[in-house]
Design an enzyme around this catalytic site. Structure first.
Site, PDB file in Angstrom:
ATOM      1  N   GLY A 156      65.663  34.013 -22.550  1.00  0.00           N
ATOM      2  CA  GLY A 156      65.763  34.749 -21.075  1.00  0.00           C
ATOM      3  C   GLY A 156      64.301  34.906 -20.769  1.00  0.00           C
ATOM      4  N   TRP A 162      62.847  31.994 -19.150  1.00  0.00           N
ATOM      5  CA  TRP A 162      63.616  31.598 -17.886  1.00  0.00           C
ATOM      6  C   TRP A 162      62.886  32.005 -16.904  1.00  0.00           C
ATOM      7  CZ3 TRP A 162      65.608  34.683 -14.290  1.00  0.00           C
ATOM      8  CH2 TRP A 162      66.477  34.024 -13.228  1.00  0.00           C
ATOM      9  N   HIS A 163      62.035  33.280 -17.294  1.00  0.00           N
ATOM     10  CA  HIS A 163      61.422  34.032 -16.126  1.00  0.00           C
ATOM     11  C   HIS A 163      60.332  33.594 -15.967  1.00  0.00           C
ATOM     12  CE1 HIS A 163      64.692  37.232 -16.814  1.00  0.00           C
ATOM     13  NE2 HIS A 163      64.267  37.776 -15.660  1.00  0.00           N
ATOM     14  N   GLY A 164      59.511  32.674 -16.869  1.00  0.00           N
ATOM     15  CA  GLY A 164      58.279  32.244 -16.786  1.00  0.00           C
ATOM     16  C   GLY A 164      57.656  31.567 -17.631  1.00  0.00           C
ATOM     17  N   PHE A 220      60.658  32.710  -9.842  1.00  0.00           N
ATOM     18  CA  PHE A 220      61.691  32.232 -10.967  1.00  0.00           C
ATOM     19  C   PHE A 220      62.594  31.320 -10.559  1.00  0.00           C
ATOM     20  CE2 PHE A 220      60.600  36.683 -12.117  1.00  0.00           C
ATOM     21  CZ  PHE A 220      59.411  36.591 -12.444  1.00  0.00           C
TER      22      PHE A 220
END
Length: 468
Positions: free
Chosen positions: A323, A326-328, A468
């Site tokens: 997770g 996923w954001h960066g 994102f």
């Protein structure tokens, strides 16, 4: 094309008029919505429109094949794996090559290996994580039998590209959205007042609170944390917690409101997350569409909490690390995911599920500060700057004075106060306004728009989650 702009207002008015004039001609209406959504996305970067179309084509083709293959067959599993793998490969190249490529080259150099990896400057397409996850959702839901494969490819292309949620969510499941395309929309079922309140509230949270805190406090302090004292750093940390909530929840609110005006229902994406009394509860309230996606498509398939406490903790750590990524593509996001994963694992091991009364209030304060520690990692461009902020919070090596003003402190308090309004308050406000004549509510909405524009800072800042 940003939501709080005249450009988007003109675009939406044209789409709104065309949509309701074509409501009794569903296929033509869906074609218009798809073309409008493609135009909306192309306004960011026209060359990436092909990527969006390719993502939708991948999902449609997989659904088409899965619909013709028997359940439980090897061919069915192969189609699902190939489609999901292609989605993830595309996301990986555009979002993570620039991070992992140099890291692998450095590792190879330390080991005396010359890895044949070219250094490429890759531009990150807006919203790629969101429409990739939606494509995966469609394929997996069809493979599991949770959703039927769409007979018309137009439905899949529109589901992936629908402009209200295209670039920053919420992540809408195929099983939730596709049935809404099966019947023509009805204007008499459009919740005009609620949609108006969501859009106005979202504009206020974004334009006044989020942008006001960003320009007046957060950005200047995080630009040079070593030059600021402890008070500034504490206020900037709280300010960023409010900023990111108001910024992202504002986009979700506006997206839900805009979709509602077109006759579509999107699920709620935020539910007063800073009043959570456990970190698990925080993730049930924050970015609900992402947390439920990770739960249903990653955590549960890994075994969830069904294979013993050690496996449960490992699953929590893995899911939150992914997770974070996923954001960066940055070590700060990895550390952010690790912090949340470890905290969730500790909560699970301790059996903590929250409390009531004064213990619940203390728990909410503790959880909020744990989340704020994560936001420092989230906001900092690298681990070194995050370390400067953490050190400054307690050592305060910078100037003693404060950059904060009564206005910015008031915005922080207002943003936090929103989390402690009674449950269902917005529904009660809607019920009160539904008794008003339409012209009166329209005048009030117009006056609110003028006031929001006057109070907020100059310019329109992009939404944080666009990256994102």
């Amino acid at each position: 094309m940003l939501f709080p702009t005249v450009q988007f207002l003109v675009f939406f008015c044209v789409v709104f008029a065309a949509h309701w004039s074509l409501a009794d001609r569903p296929r033509l209406d869906k074609t218009m919505l798809l073309l409008a959504s493609w135009f909306f996305y192309a306004s960011w970067h026209p060359s990436f429109l092909a990527l969006l179309i390719g993502s939708a084509a991948n999902s449609w083709l997989a659904g088409f094949l899965l619909d013709r293959l028997p359940q439980g067959t090897r061919a069915r599993r192969a189609v699902t794996a190939a489609s999901v793998g292609l989605h993830l490969l595309t996301l990986g190249v555009f979002k993570y090559y620039g991070f992992f490529g140099p890291e692998l080259l450095a590792l190879g150099a330390r080991l005396g290996l010359a890895l044949p990896l070219p250094l490429l400057e890759i531009v990150l397409p807006v919203g790629i994580s969101f429409f990739t996850f939606q494509g995966i959702s469609y394929v997996v839901d069809v493979a599991r039998g949770d959703a039927r494969a769409a007979r018309d490819p137009l439905d899949v292309f529109l589901y992936i590209a629908f402009f209200p949620h295209l670039v920053a969510g919420p992540i809408v499941r195929a099983a939730h959205f596709l049935p809404q395309l099966a019947a023509p929309p009805r204007a008499d079922r459009v919740p005009l007042v609620m949609a108006g309140l969501l859009i106005l509230g979202g504009l206020f949270k974004k334009t006044v609170i989020a942008n006001g805190l960003a320009t007046g406090l957060v950005d200047p302090v995080f630009a040079d944390p070593a030059a600021h004292g402890a008070l500034d750093l504490w206020l900037a940390t709280y300010g960023y917690a409010v900023q990111i909530y108001c910024d992202f929840s504002a986009y979700s609110d506006i997206a839900i409101g805009v979709a509602a005006l077109l006759g579509f229902h999107f699920p709620r994406n935020f539910d007063q997350p800073y009043r959570a009394r456990s970190l698990a509860e925080f993730w049930r309230r924050w970015h609900i569409s992402l947390s439920s996606f990770l739960r249903d498509y990653l955590y549960r398939p890994l075994g969830g909490n069904r294979r013993g406490p050690r496996r449960t903790m490992a699953n929590l750590l893995l899911v939150m690390l992914l997770g974070g990524l996923w954001h960066g593509a940055a070590w700060t996001f990895v550390l952010w995911g690790l912090l949340h994963g470890l905290a969730l694992a500790v909560e699970r091991a301790a059996g903590w599920k929250g409390a009531a009364g004064w213990r619940g209030l203390l728990a909410a304060i503790l959880v909020f500060h744990l989340v704020c520690a994560g936001w420092i990692l989230f906001r900092s461009p690298d681990a070194a700057m995050a370390g400067e902020v953490f050190a400054g919070l307690f050592l305060g090596a910078g100037e003693v004075g404060t950059r904060a003003t009564g206005w910015t402190v008031g915005l922080i308090l207002l943003g936090l106060a929103l989390h402690w309004l009674p449950a269902g308050w917005l529904g009660r406000v809607e019920a009160a306004f539904r008794t008003w004549p339409a012209w009166a509510f329209g005048l009030l909405a117009g006056a609110a728009l003028v006031a929001i524009d006057a109070i907020g800072p100059d310019g329109v800042a992009p939404f944080i989650y666009f990256q994102f």
